[in-house]
Write an enzyme that holds these catalytic residues in place. Structure first.
Site, PDB file in Angstrom:
ATOM      1  CG  ASN A  46       9.389  -2.787  -1.563  1.00  0.00           C
ATOM      2  OD1 ASN A  46       8.377  -3.285  -2.241  1.00  0.00           O
ATOM      3  ND2 ASN A  46       9.766  -3.209  -0.362  1.00  0.00           N
ATOM      4  CG  HIS A 132       5.549  -0.198   8.240  1.00  0.00           C
ATOM      5  ND1 HIS A 132       6.191  -0.724   9.073  1.00  0.00           N
ATOM      6  CD2 HIS A 132       5.621  -1.141   7.092  1.00  0.00           C
ATOM      7  CE1 HIS A 132       7.273  -1.577   8.719  1.00  0.00           C
ATOM      8  NE2 HIS A 132       6.921  -1.770   7.256  1.00  0.00           N
ATOM      9  CD  GLU A 173       1.813   3.179   5.414  1.00  0.00           C
ATOM     10  OE1 GLU A 173       1.882   2.565   4.269  1.00  0.00           O
ATOM     11  OE2 GLU A 173       2.162   2.497   6.467  1.00  0.00           O
ATOM     12  CB  SER A 177       3.765  -1.095   2.752  1.00  0.00           C
ATOM     13  OG  SER A 177       3.011  -1.321   3.759  1.00  0.00           O
TER      14      SER A 177
END
Length: 377
Positions: A46, A132, A173, A177
């Site tokens: 990341n 998440h 978000e 992710s």
């Protein structure tokens, strides 16, 4: 009996193809990693801007730890509330356009603090079902009722808003992710005007990499925003941006903040240096965006279904076993990639998650897409 139960559950994980035993990484330079003496092109990091191995930041971090030491040795509420940490928090709040900020040792811990502390029975948390795991755990630990809405469905969210019993708080978000996609922020802003809810947005994968000056993409809708240093910003730890009142409340009632040792002063000094790199990182961001578009095109031209609107791409595979088999073969071919399987994603919807960094080369992408195509036939 206890050991037997653990062994049985581990055996079941293996039977389902869900057993996790990650390889040990010996070294890396941001673009590659070394495992068992082999150098692999890394598509599982990341470190989006490549700052994690930036020589300038490494030198500033080294100098900071040499000057300030390695530990704060106390919580923020005892003797760990150092002036340089407050200076850095205020700098981050100013840069991202918020009243105040708090630094946390991790994004997981930050989400626990926000969601278990700020909201109570008077509120109803409405969360995107793809948020998440730390967000979900934070809600579970709190006292506010919570309901999910379908991923990125503003229509379903509106239905939830109309039936919410307490004051609604929307939790989402800005860049997801696993899926690599973004919510319809303009529609979310319209709903916010109509229904007057608070919004908590996790911008962990956007800050540094997306938006003007790396300021993310959700400021228009986010009352509280979470960012991490450990992704595009190339450091470690996390920060939460919020109104000053919320910060005061968290300092008085958030267990994940009160009962933990503060990050060291050297971290705050390095965080200020990171902010300078992010501010002048347009070239890195432009390259990252260009590489992301190229890899998407290469994979889709070879018949893969690819989701993702930025530097996180999800190649749809389906079977957990097949996804695991593919990343194992990719490893043998010199590529380090990550498969997201149940329970990270729904059962039968396994993906190969690809993270890009500004340090990748175009040849990296071309060779990887060729390898994946060849191995999947």
């Amino acid at each position: 009996m206890f050991d037997k139960r653990l062994r049985q559950k581990l055996a079941l994980q293996k039977e389902k193809g869900l057993y996790r035993n990650p390889p040990v990484v010996d070294d890396g330079d941001g673009r590659t990693v070394t495992v068992d003496g082999r150098t692999l092109v890394n598509f599982a990091s990341n470190d989006y801007l490549g700052l994690g191995r930036c020589e300038t930041l490494r030198k500033k971090a080294s100098d900071a730890f040499s000057r300030y030491g390695t530990s704060s040795s106390s919580s923020r509420l005892v003797s760990g509330n150092a002036s340089v940490i407050r200076e850095a928090e205020k700098a981050y709040a100013d840069y991202f356009g918020y009243e105040d900020a708090i630094f946390f040792p991790s994004g997981y811990q930050a989400n626990l603090a926000i969601l278990s502390t700020l909201f109570g029975p008077e509120e109803t948390l409405l969360f995107d079902k793809h948020v998440h795991a730390s967000t979900v755990k934070g809600m579970q630990l709190g006292t506010a009722p919570f309901k999910g809405f379908r991923h990125n469905s503003m229509g379903h969210l509106e239905k939830r808003l109309k039936s919410a019993s307490g004051h609604p708080v929307v939790v989402t978000e800005s860049l997801f992710s696993m899926d690599g996609d973004t919510p319809r922020l303009a529609e979310l802003a319209e709903l916010k005007k109509s229904h007057g809810f608070l919004t908590v947005v996790d911008e962990a994968h956007a800050y540094g990499a997306l938006g003007t000056g790396g300021r993310g993409i959700a400021r228009e809708v986010a009352d509280v925003a979470l960012g991490t240093f450990g992704k595009a910003m190339g450091l470690f730890g996390a920060f939460v941006l919020m109104p000053s009142l919320y910060r005061e409340y968290l300092f008085n009632f958030a267990s994940p903040l009160i009962y933990t040792t503060a990050l060291p002063e050297a971290h705050a000094v390095t965080a200020l240096a990171v902010l300078s790199e992010v501010e002048r990182g347009d070239g890195r961001r432009e390259r990252l965006s260009s590489l992301s578009r190229k890899l998407t095109r290469l994979l889709t031209d070879r018949g893969f279904t690819v989701c993702g609107e930025a530097h996180i791409l999800a190649v749809q595979i389906g079977s957990e076993e097949r996804a695991h088999d593919l990343v194992t073969k990719l490893f043998d071919q010199g590529y380090f990639a990550f498969t997201a399987r149940f329970p990270t994603v729904p059962m039968g919807q396994a993906i190969i998650r690809l993270s890009l960094t500004a340090n990748h080369t175009e040849k990296d992408l071309e060779d990887f897409s060729d390898a994946l195509f060849r191995l999947s036939r």
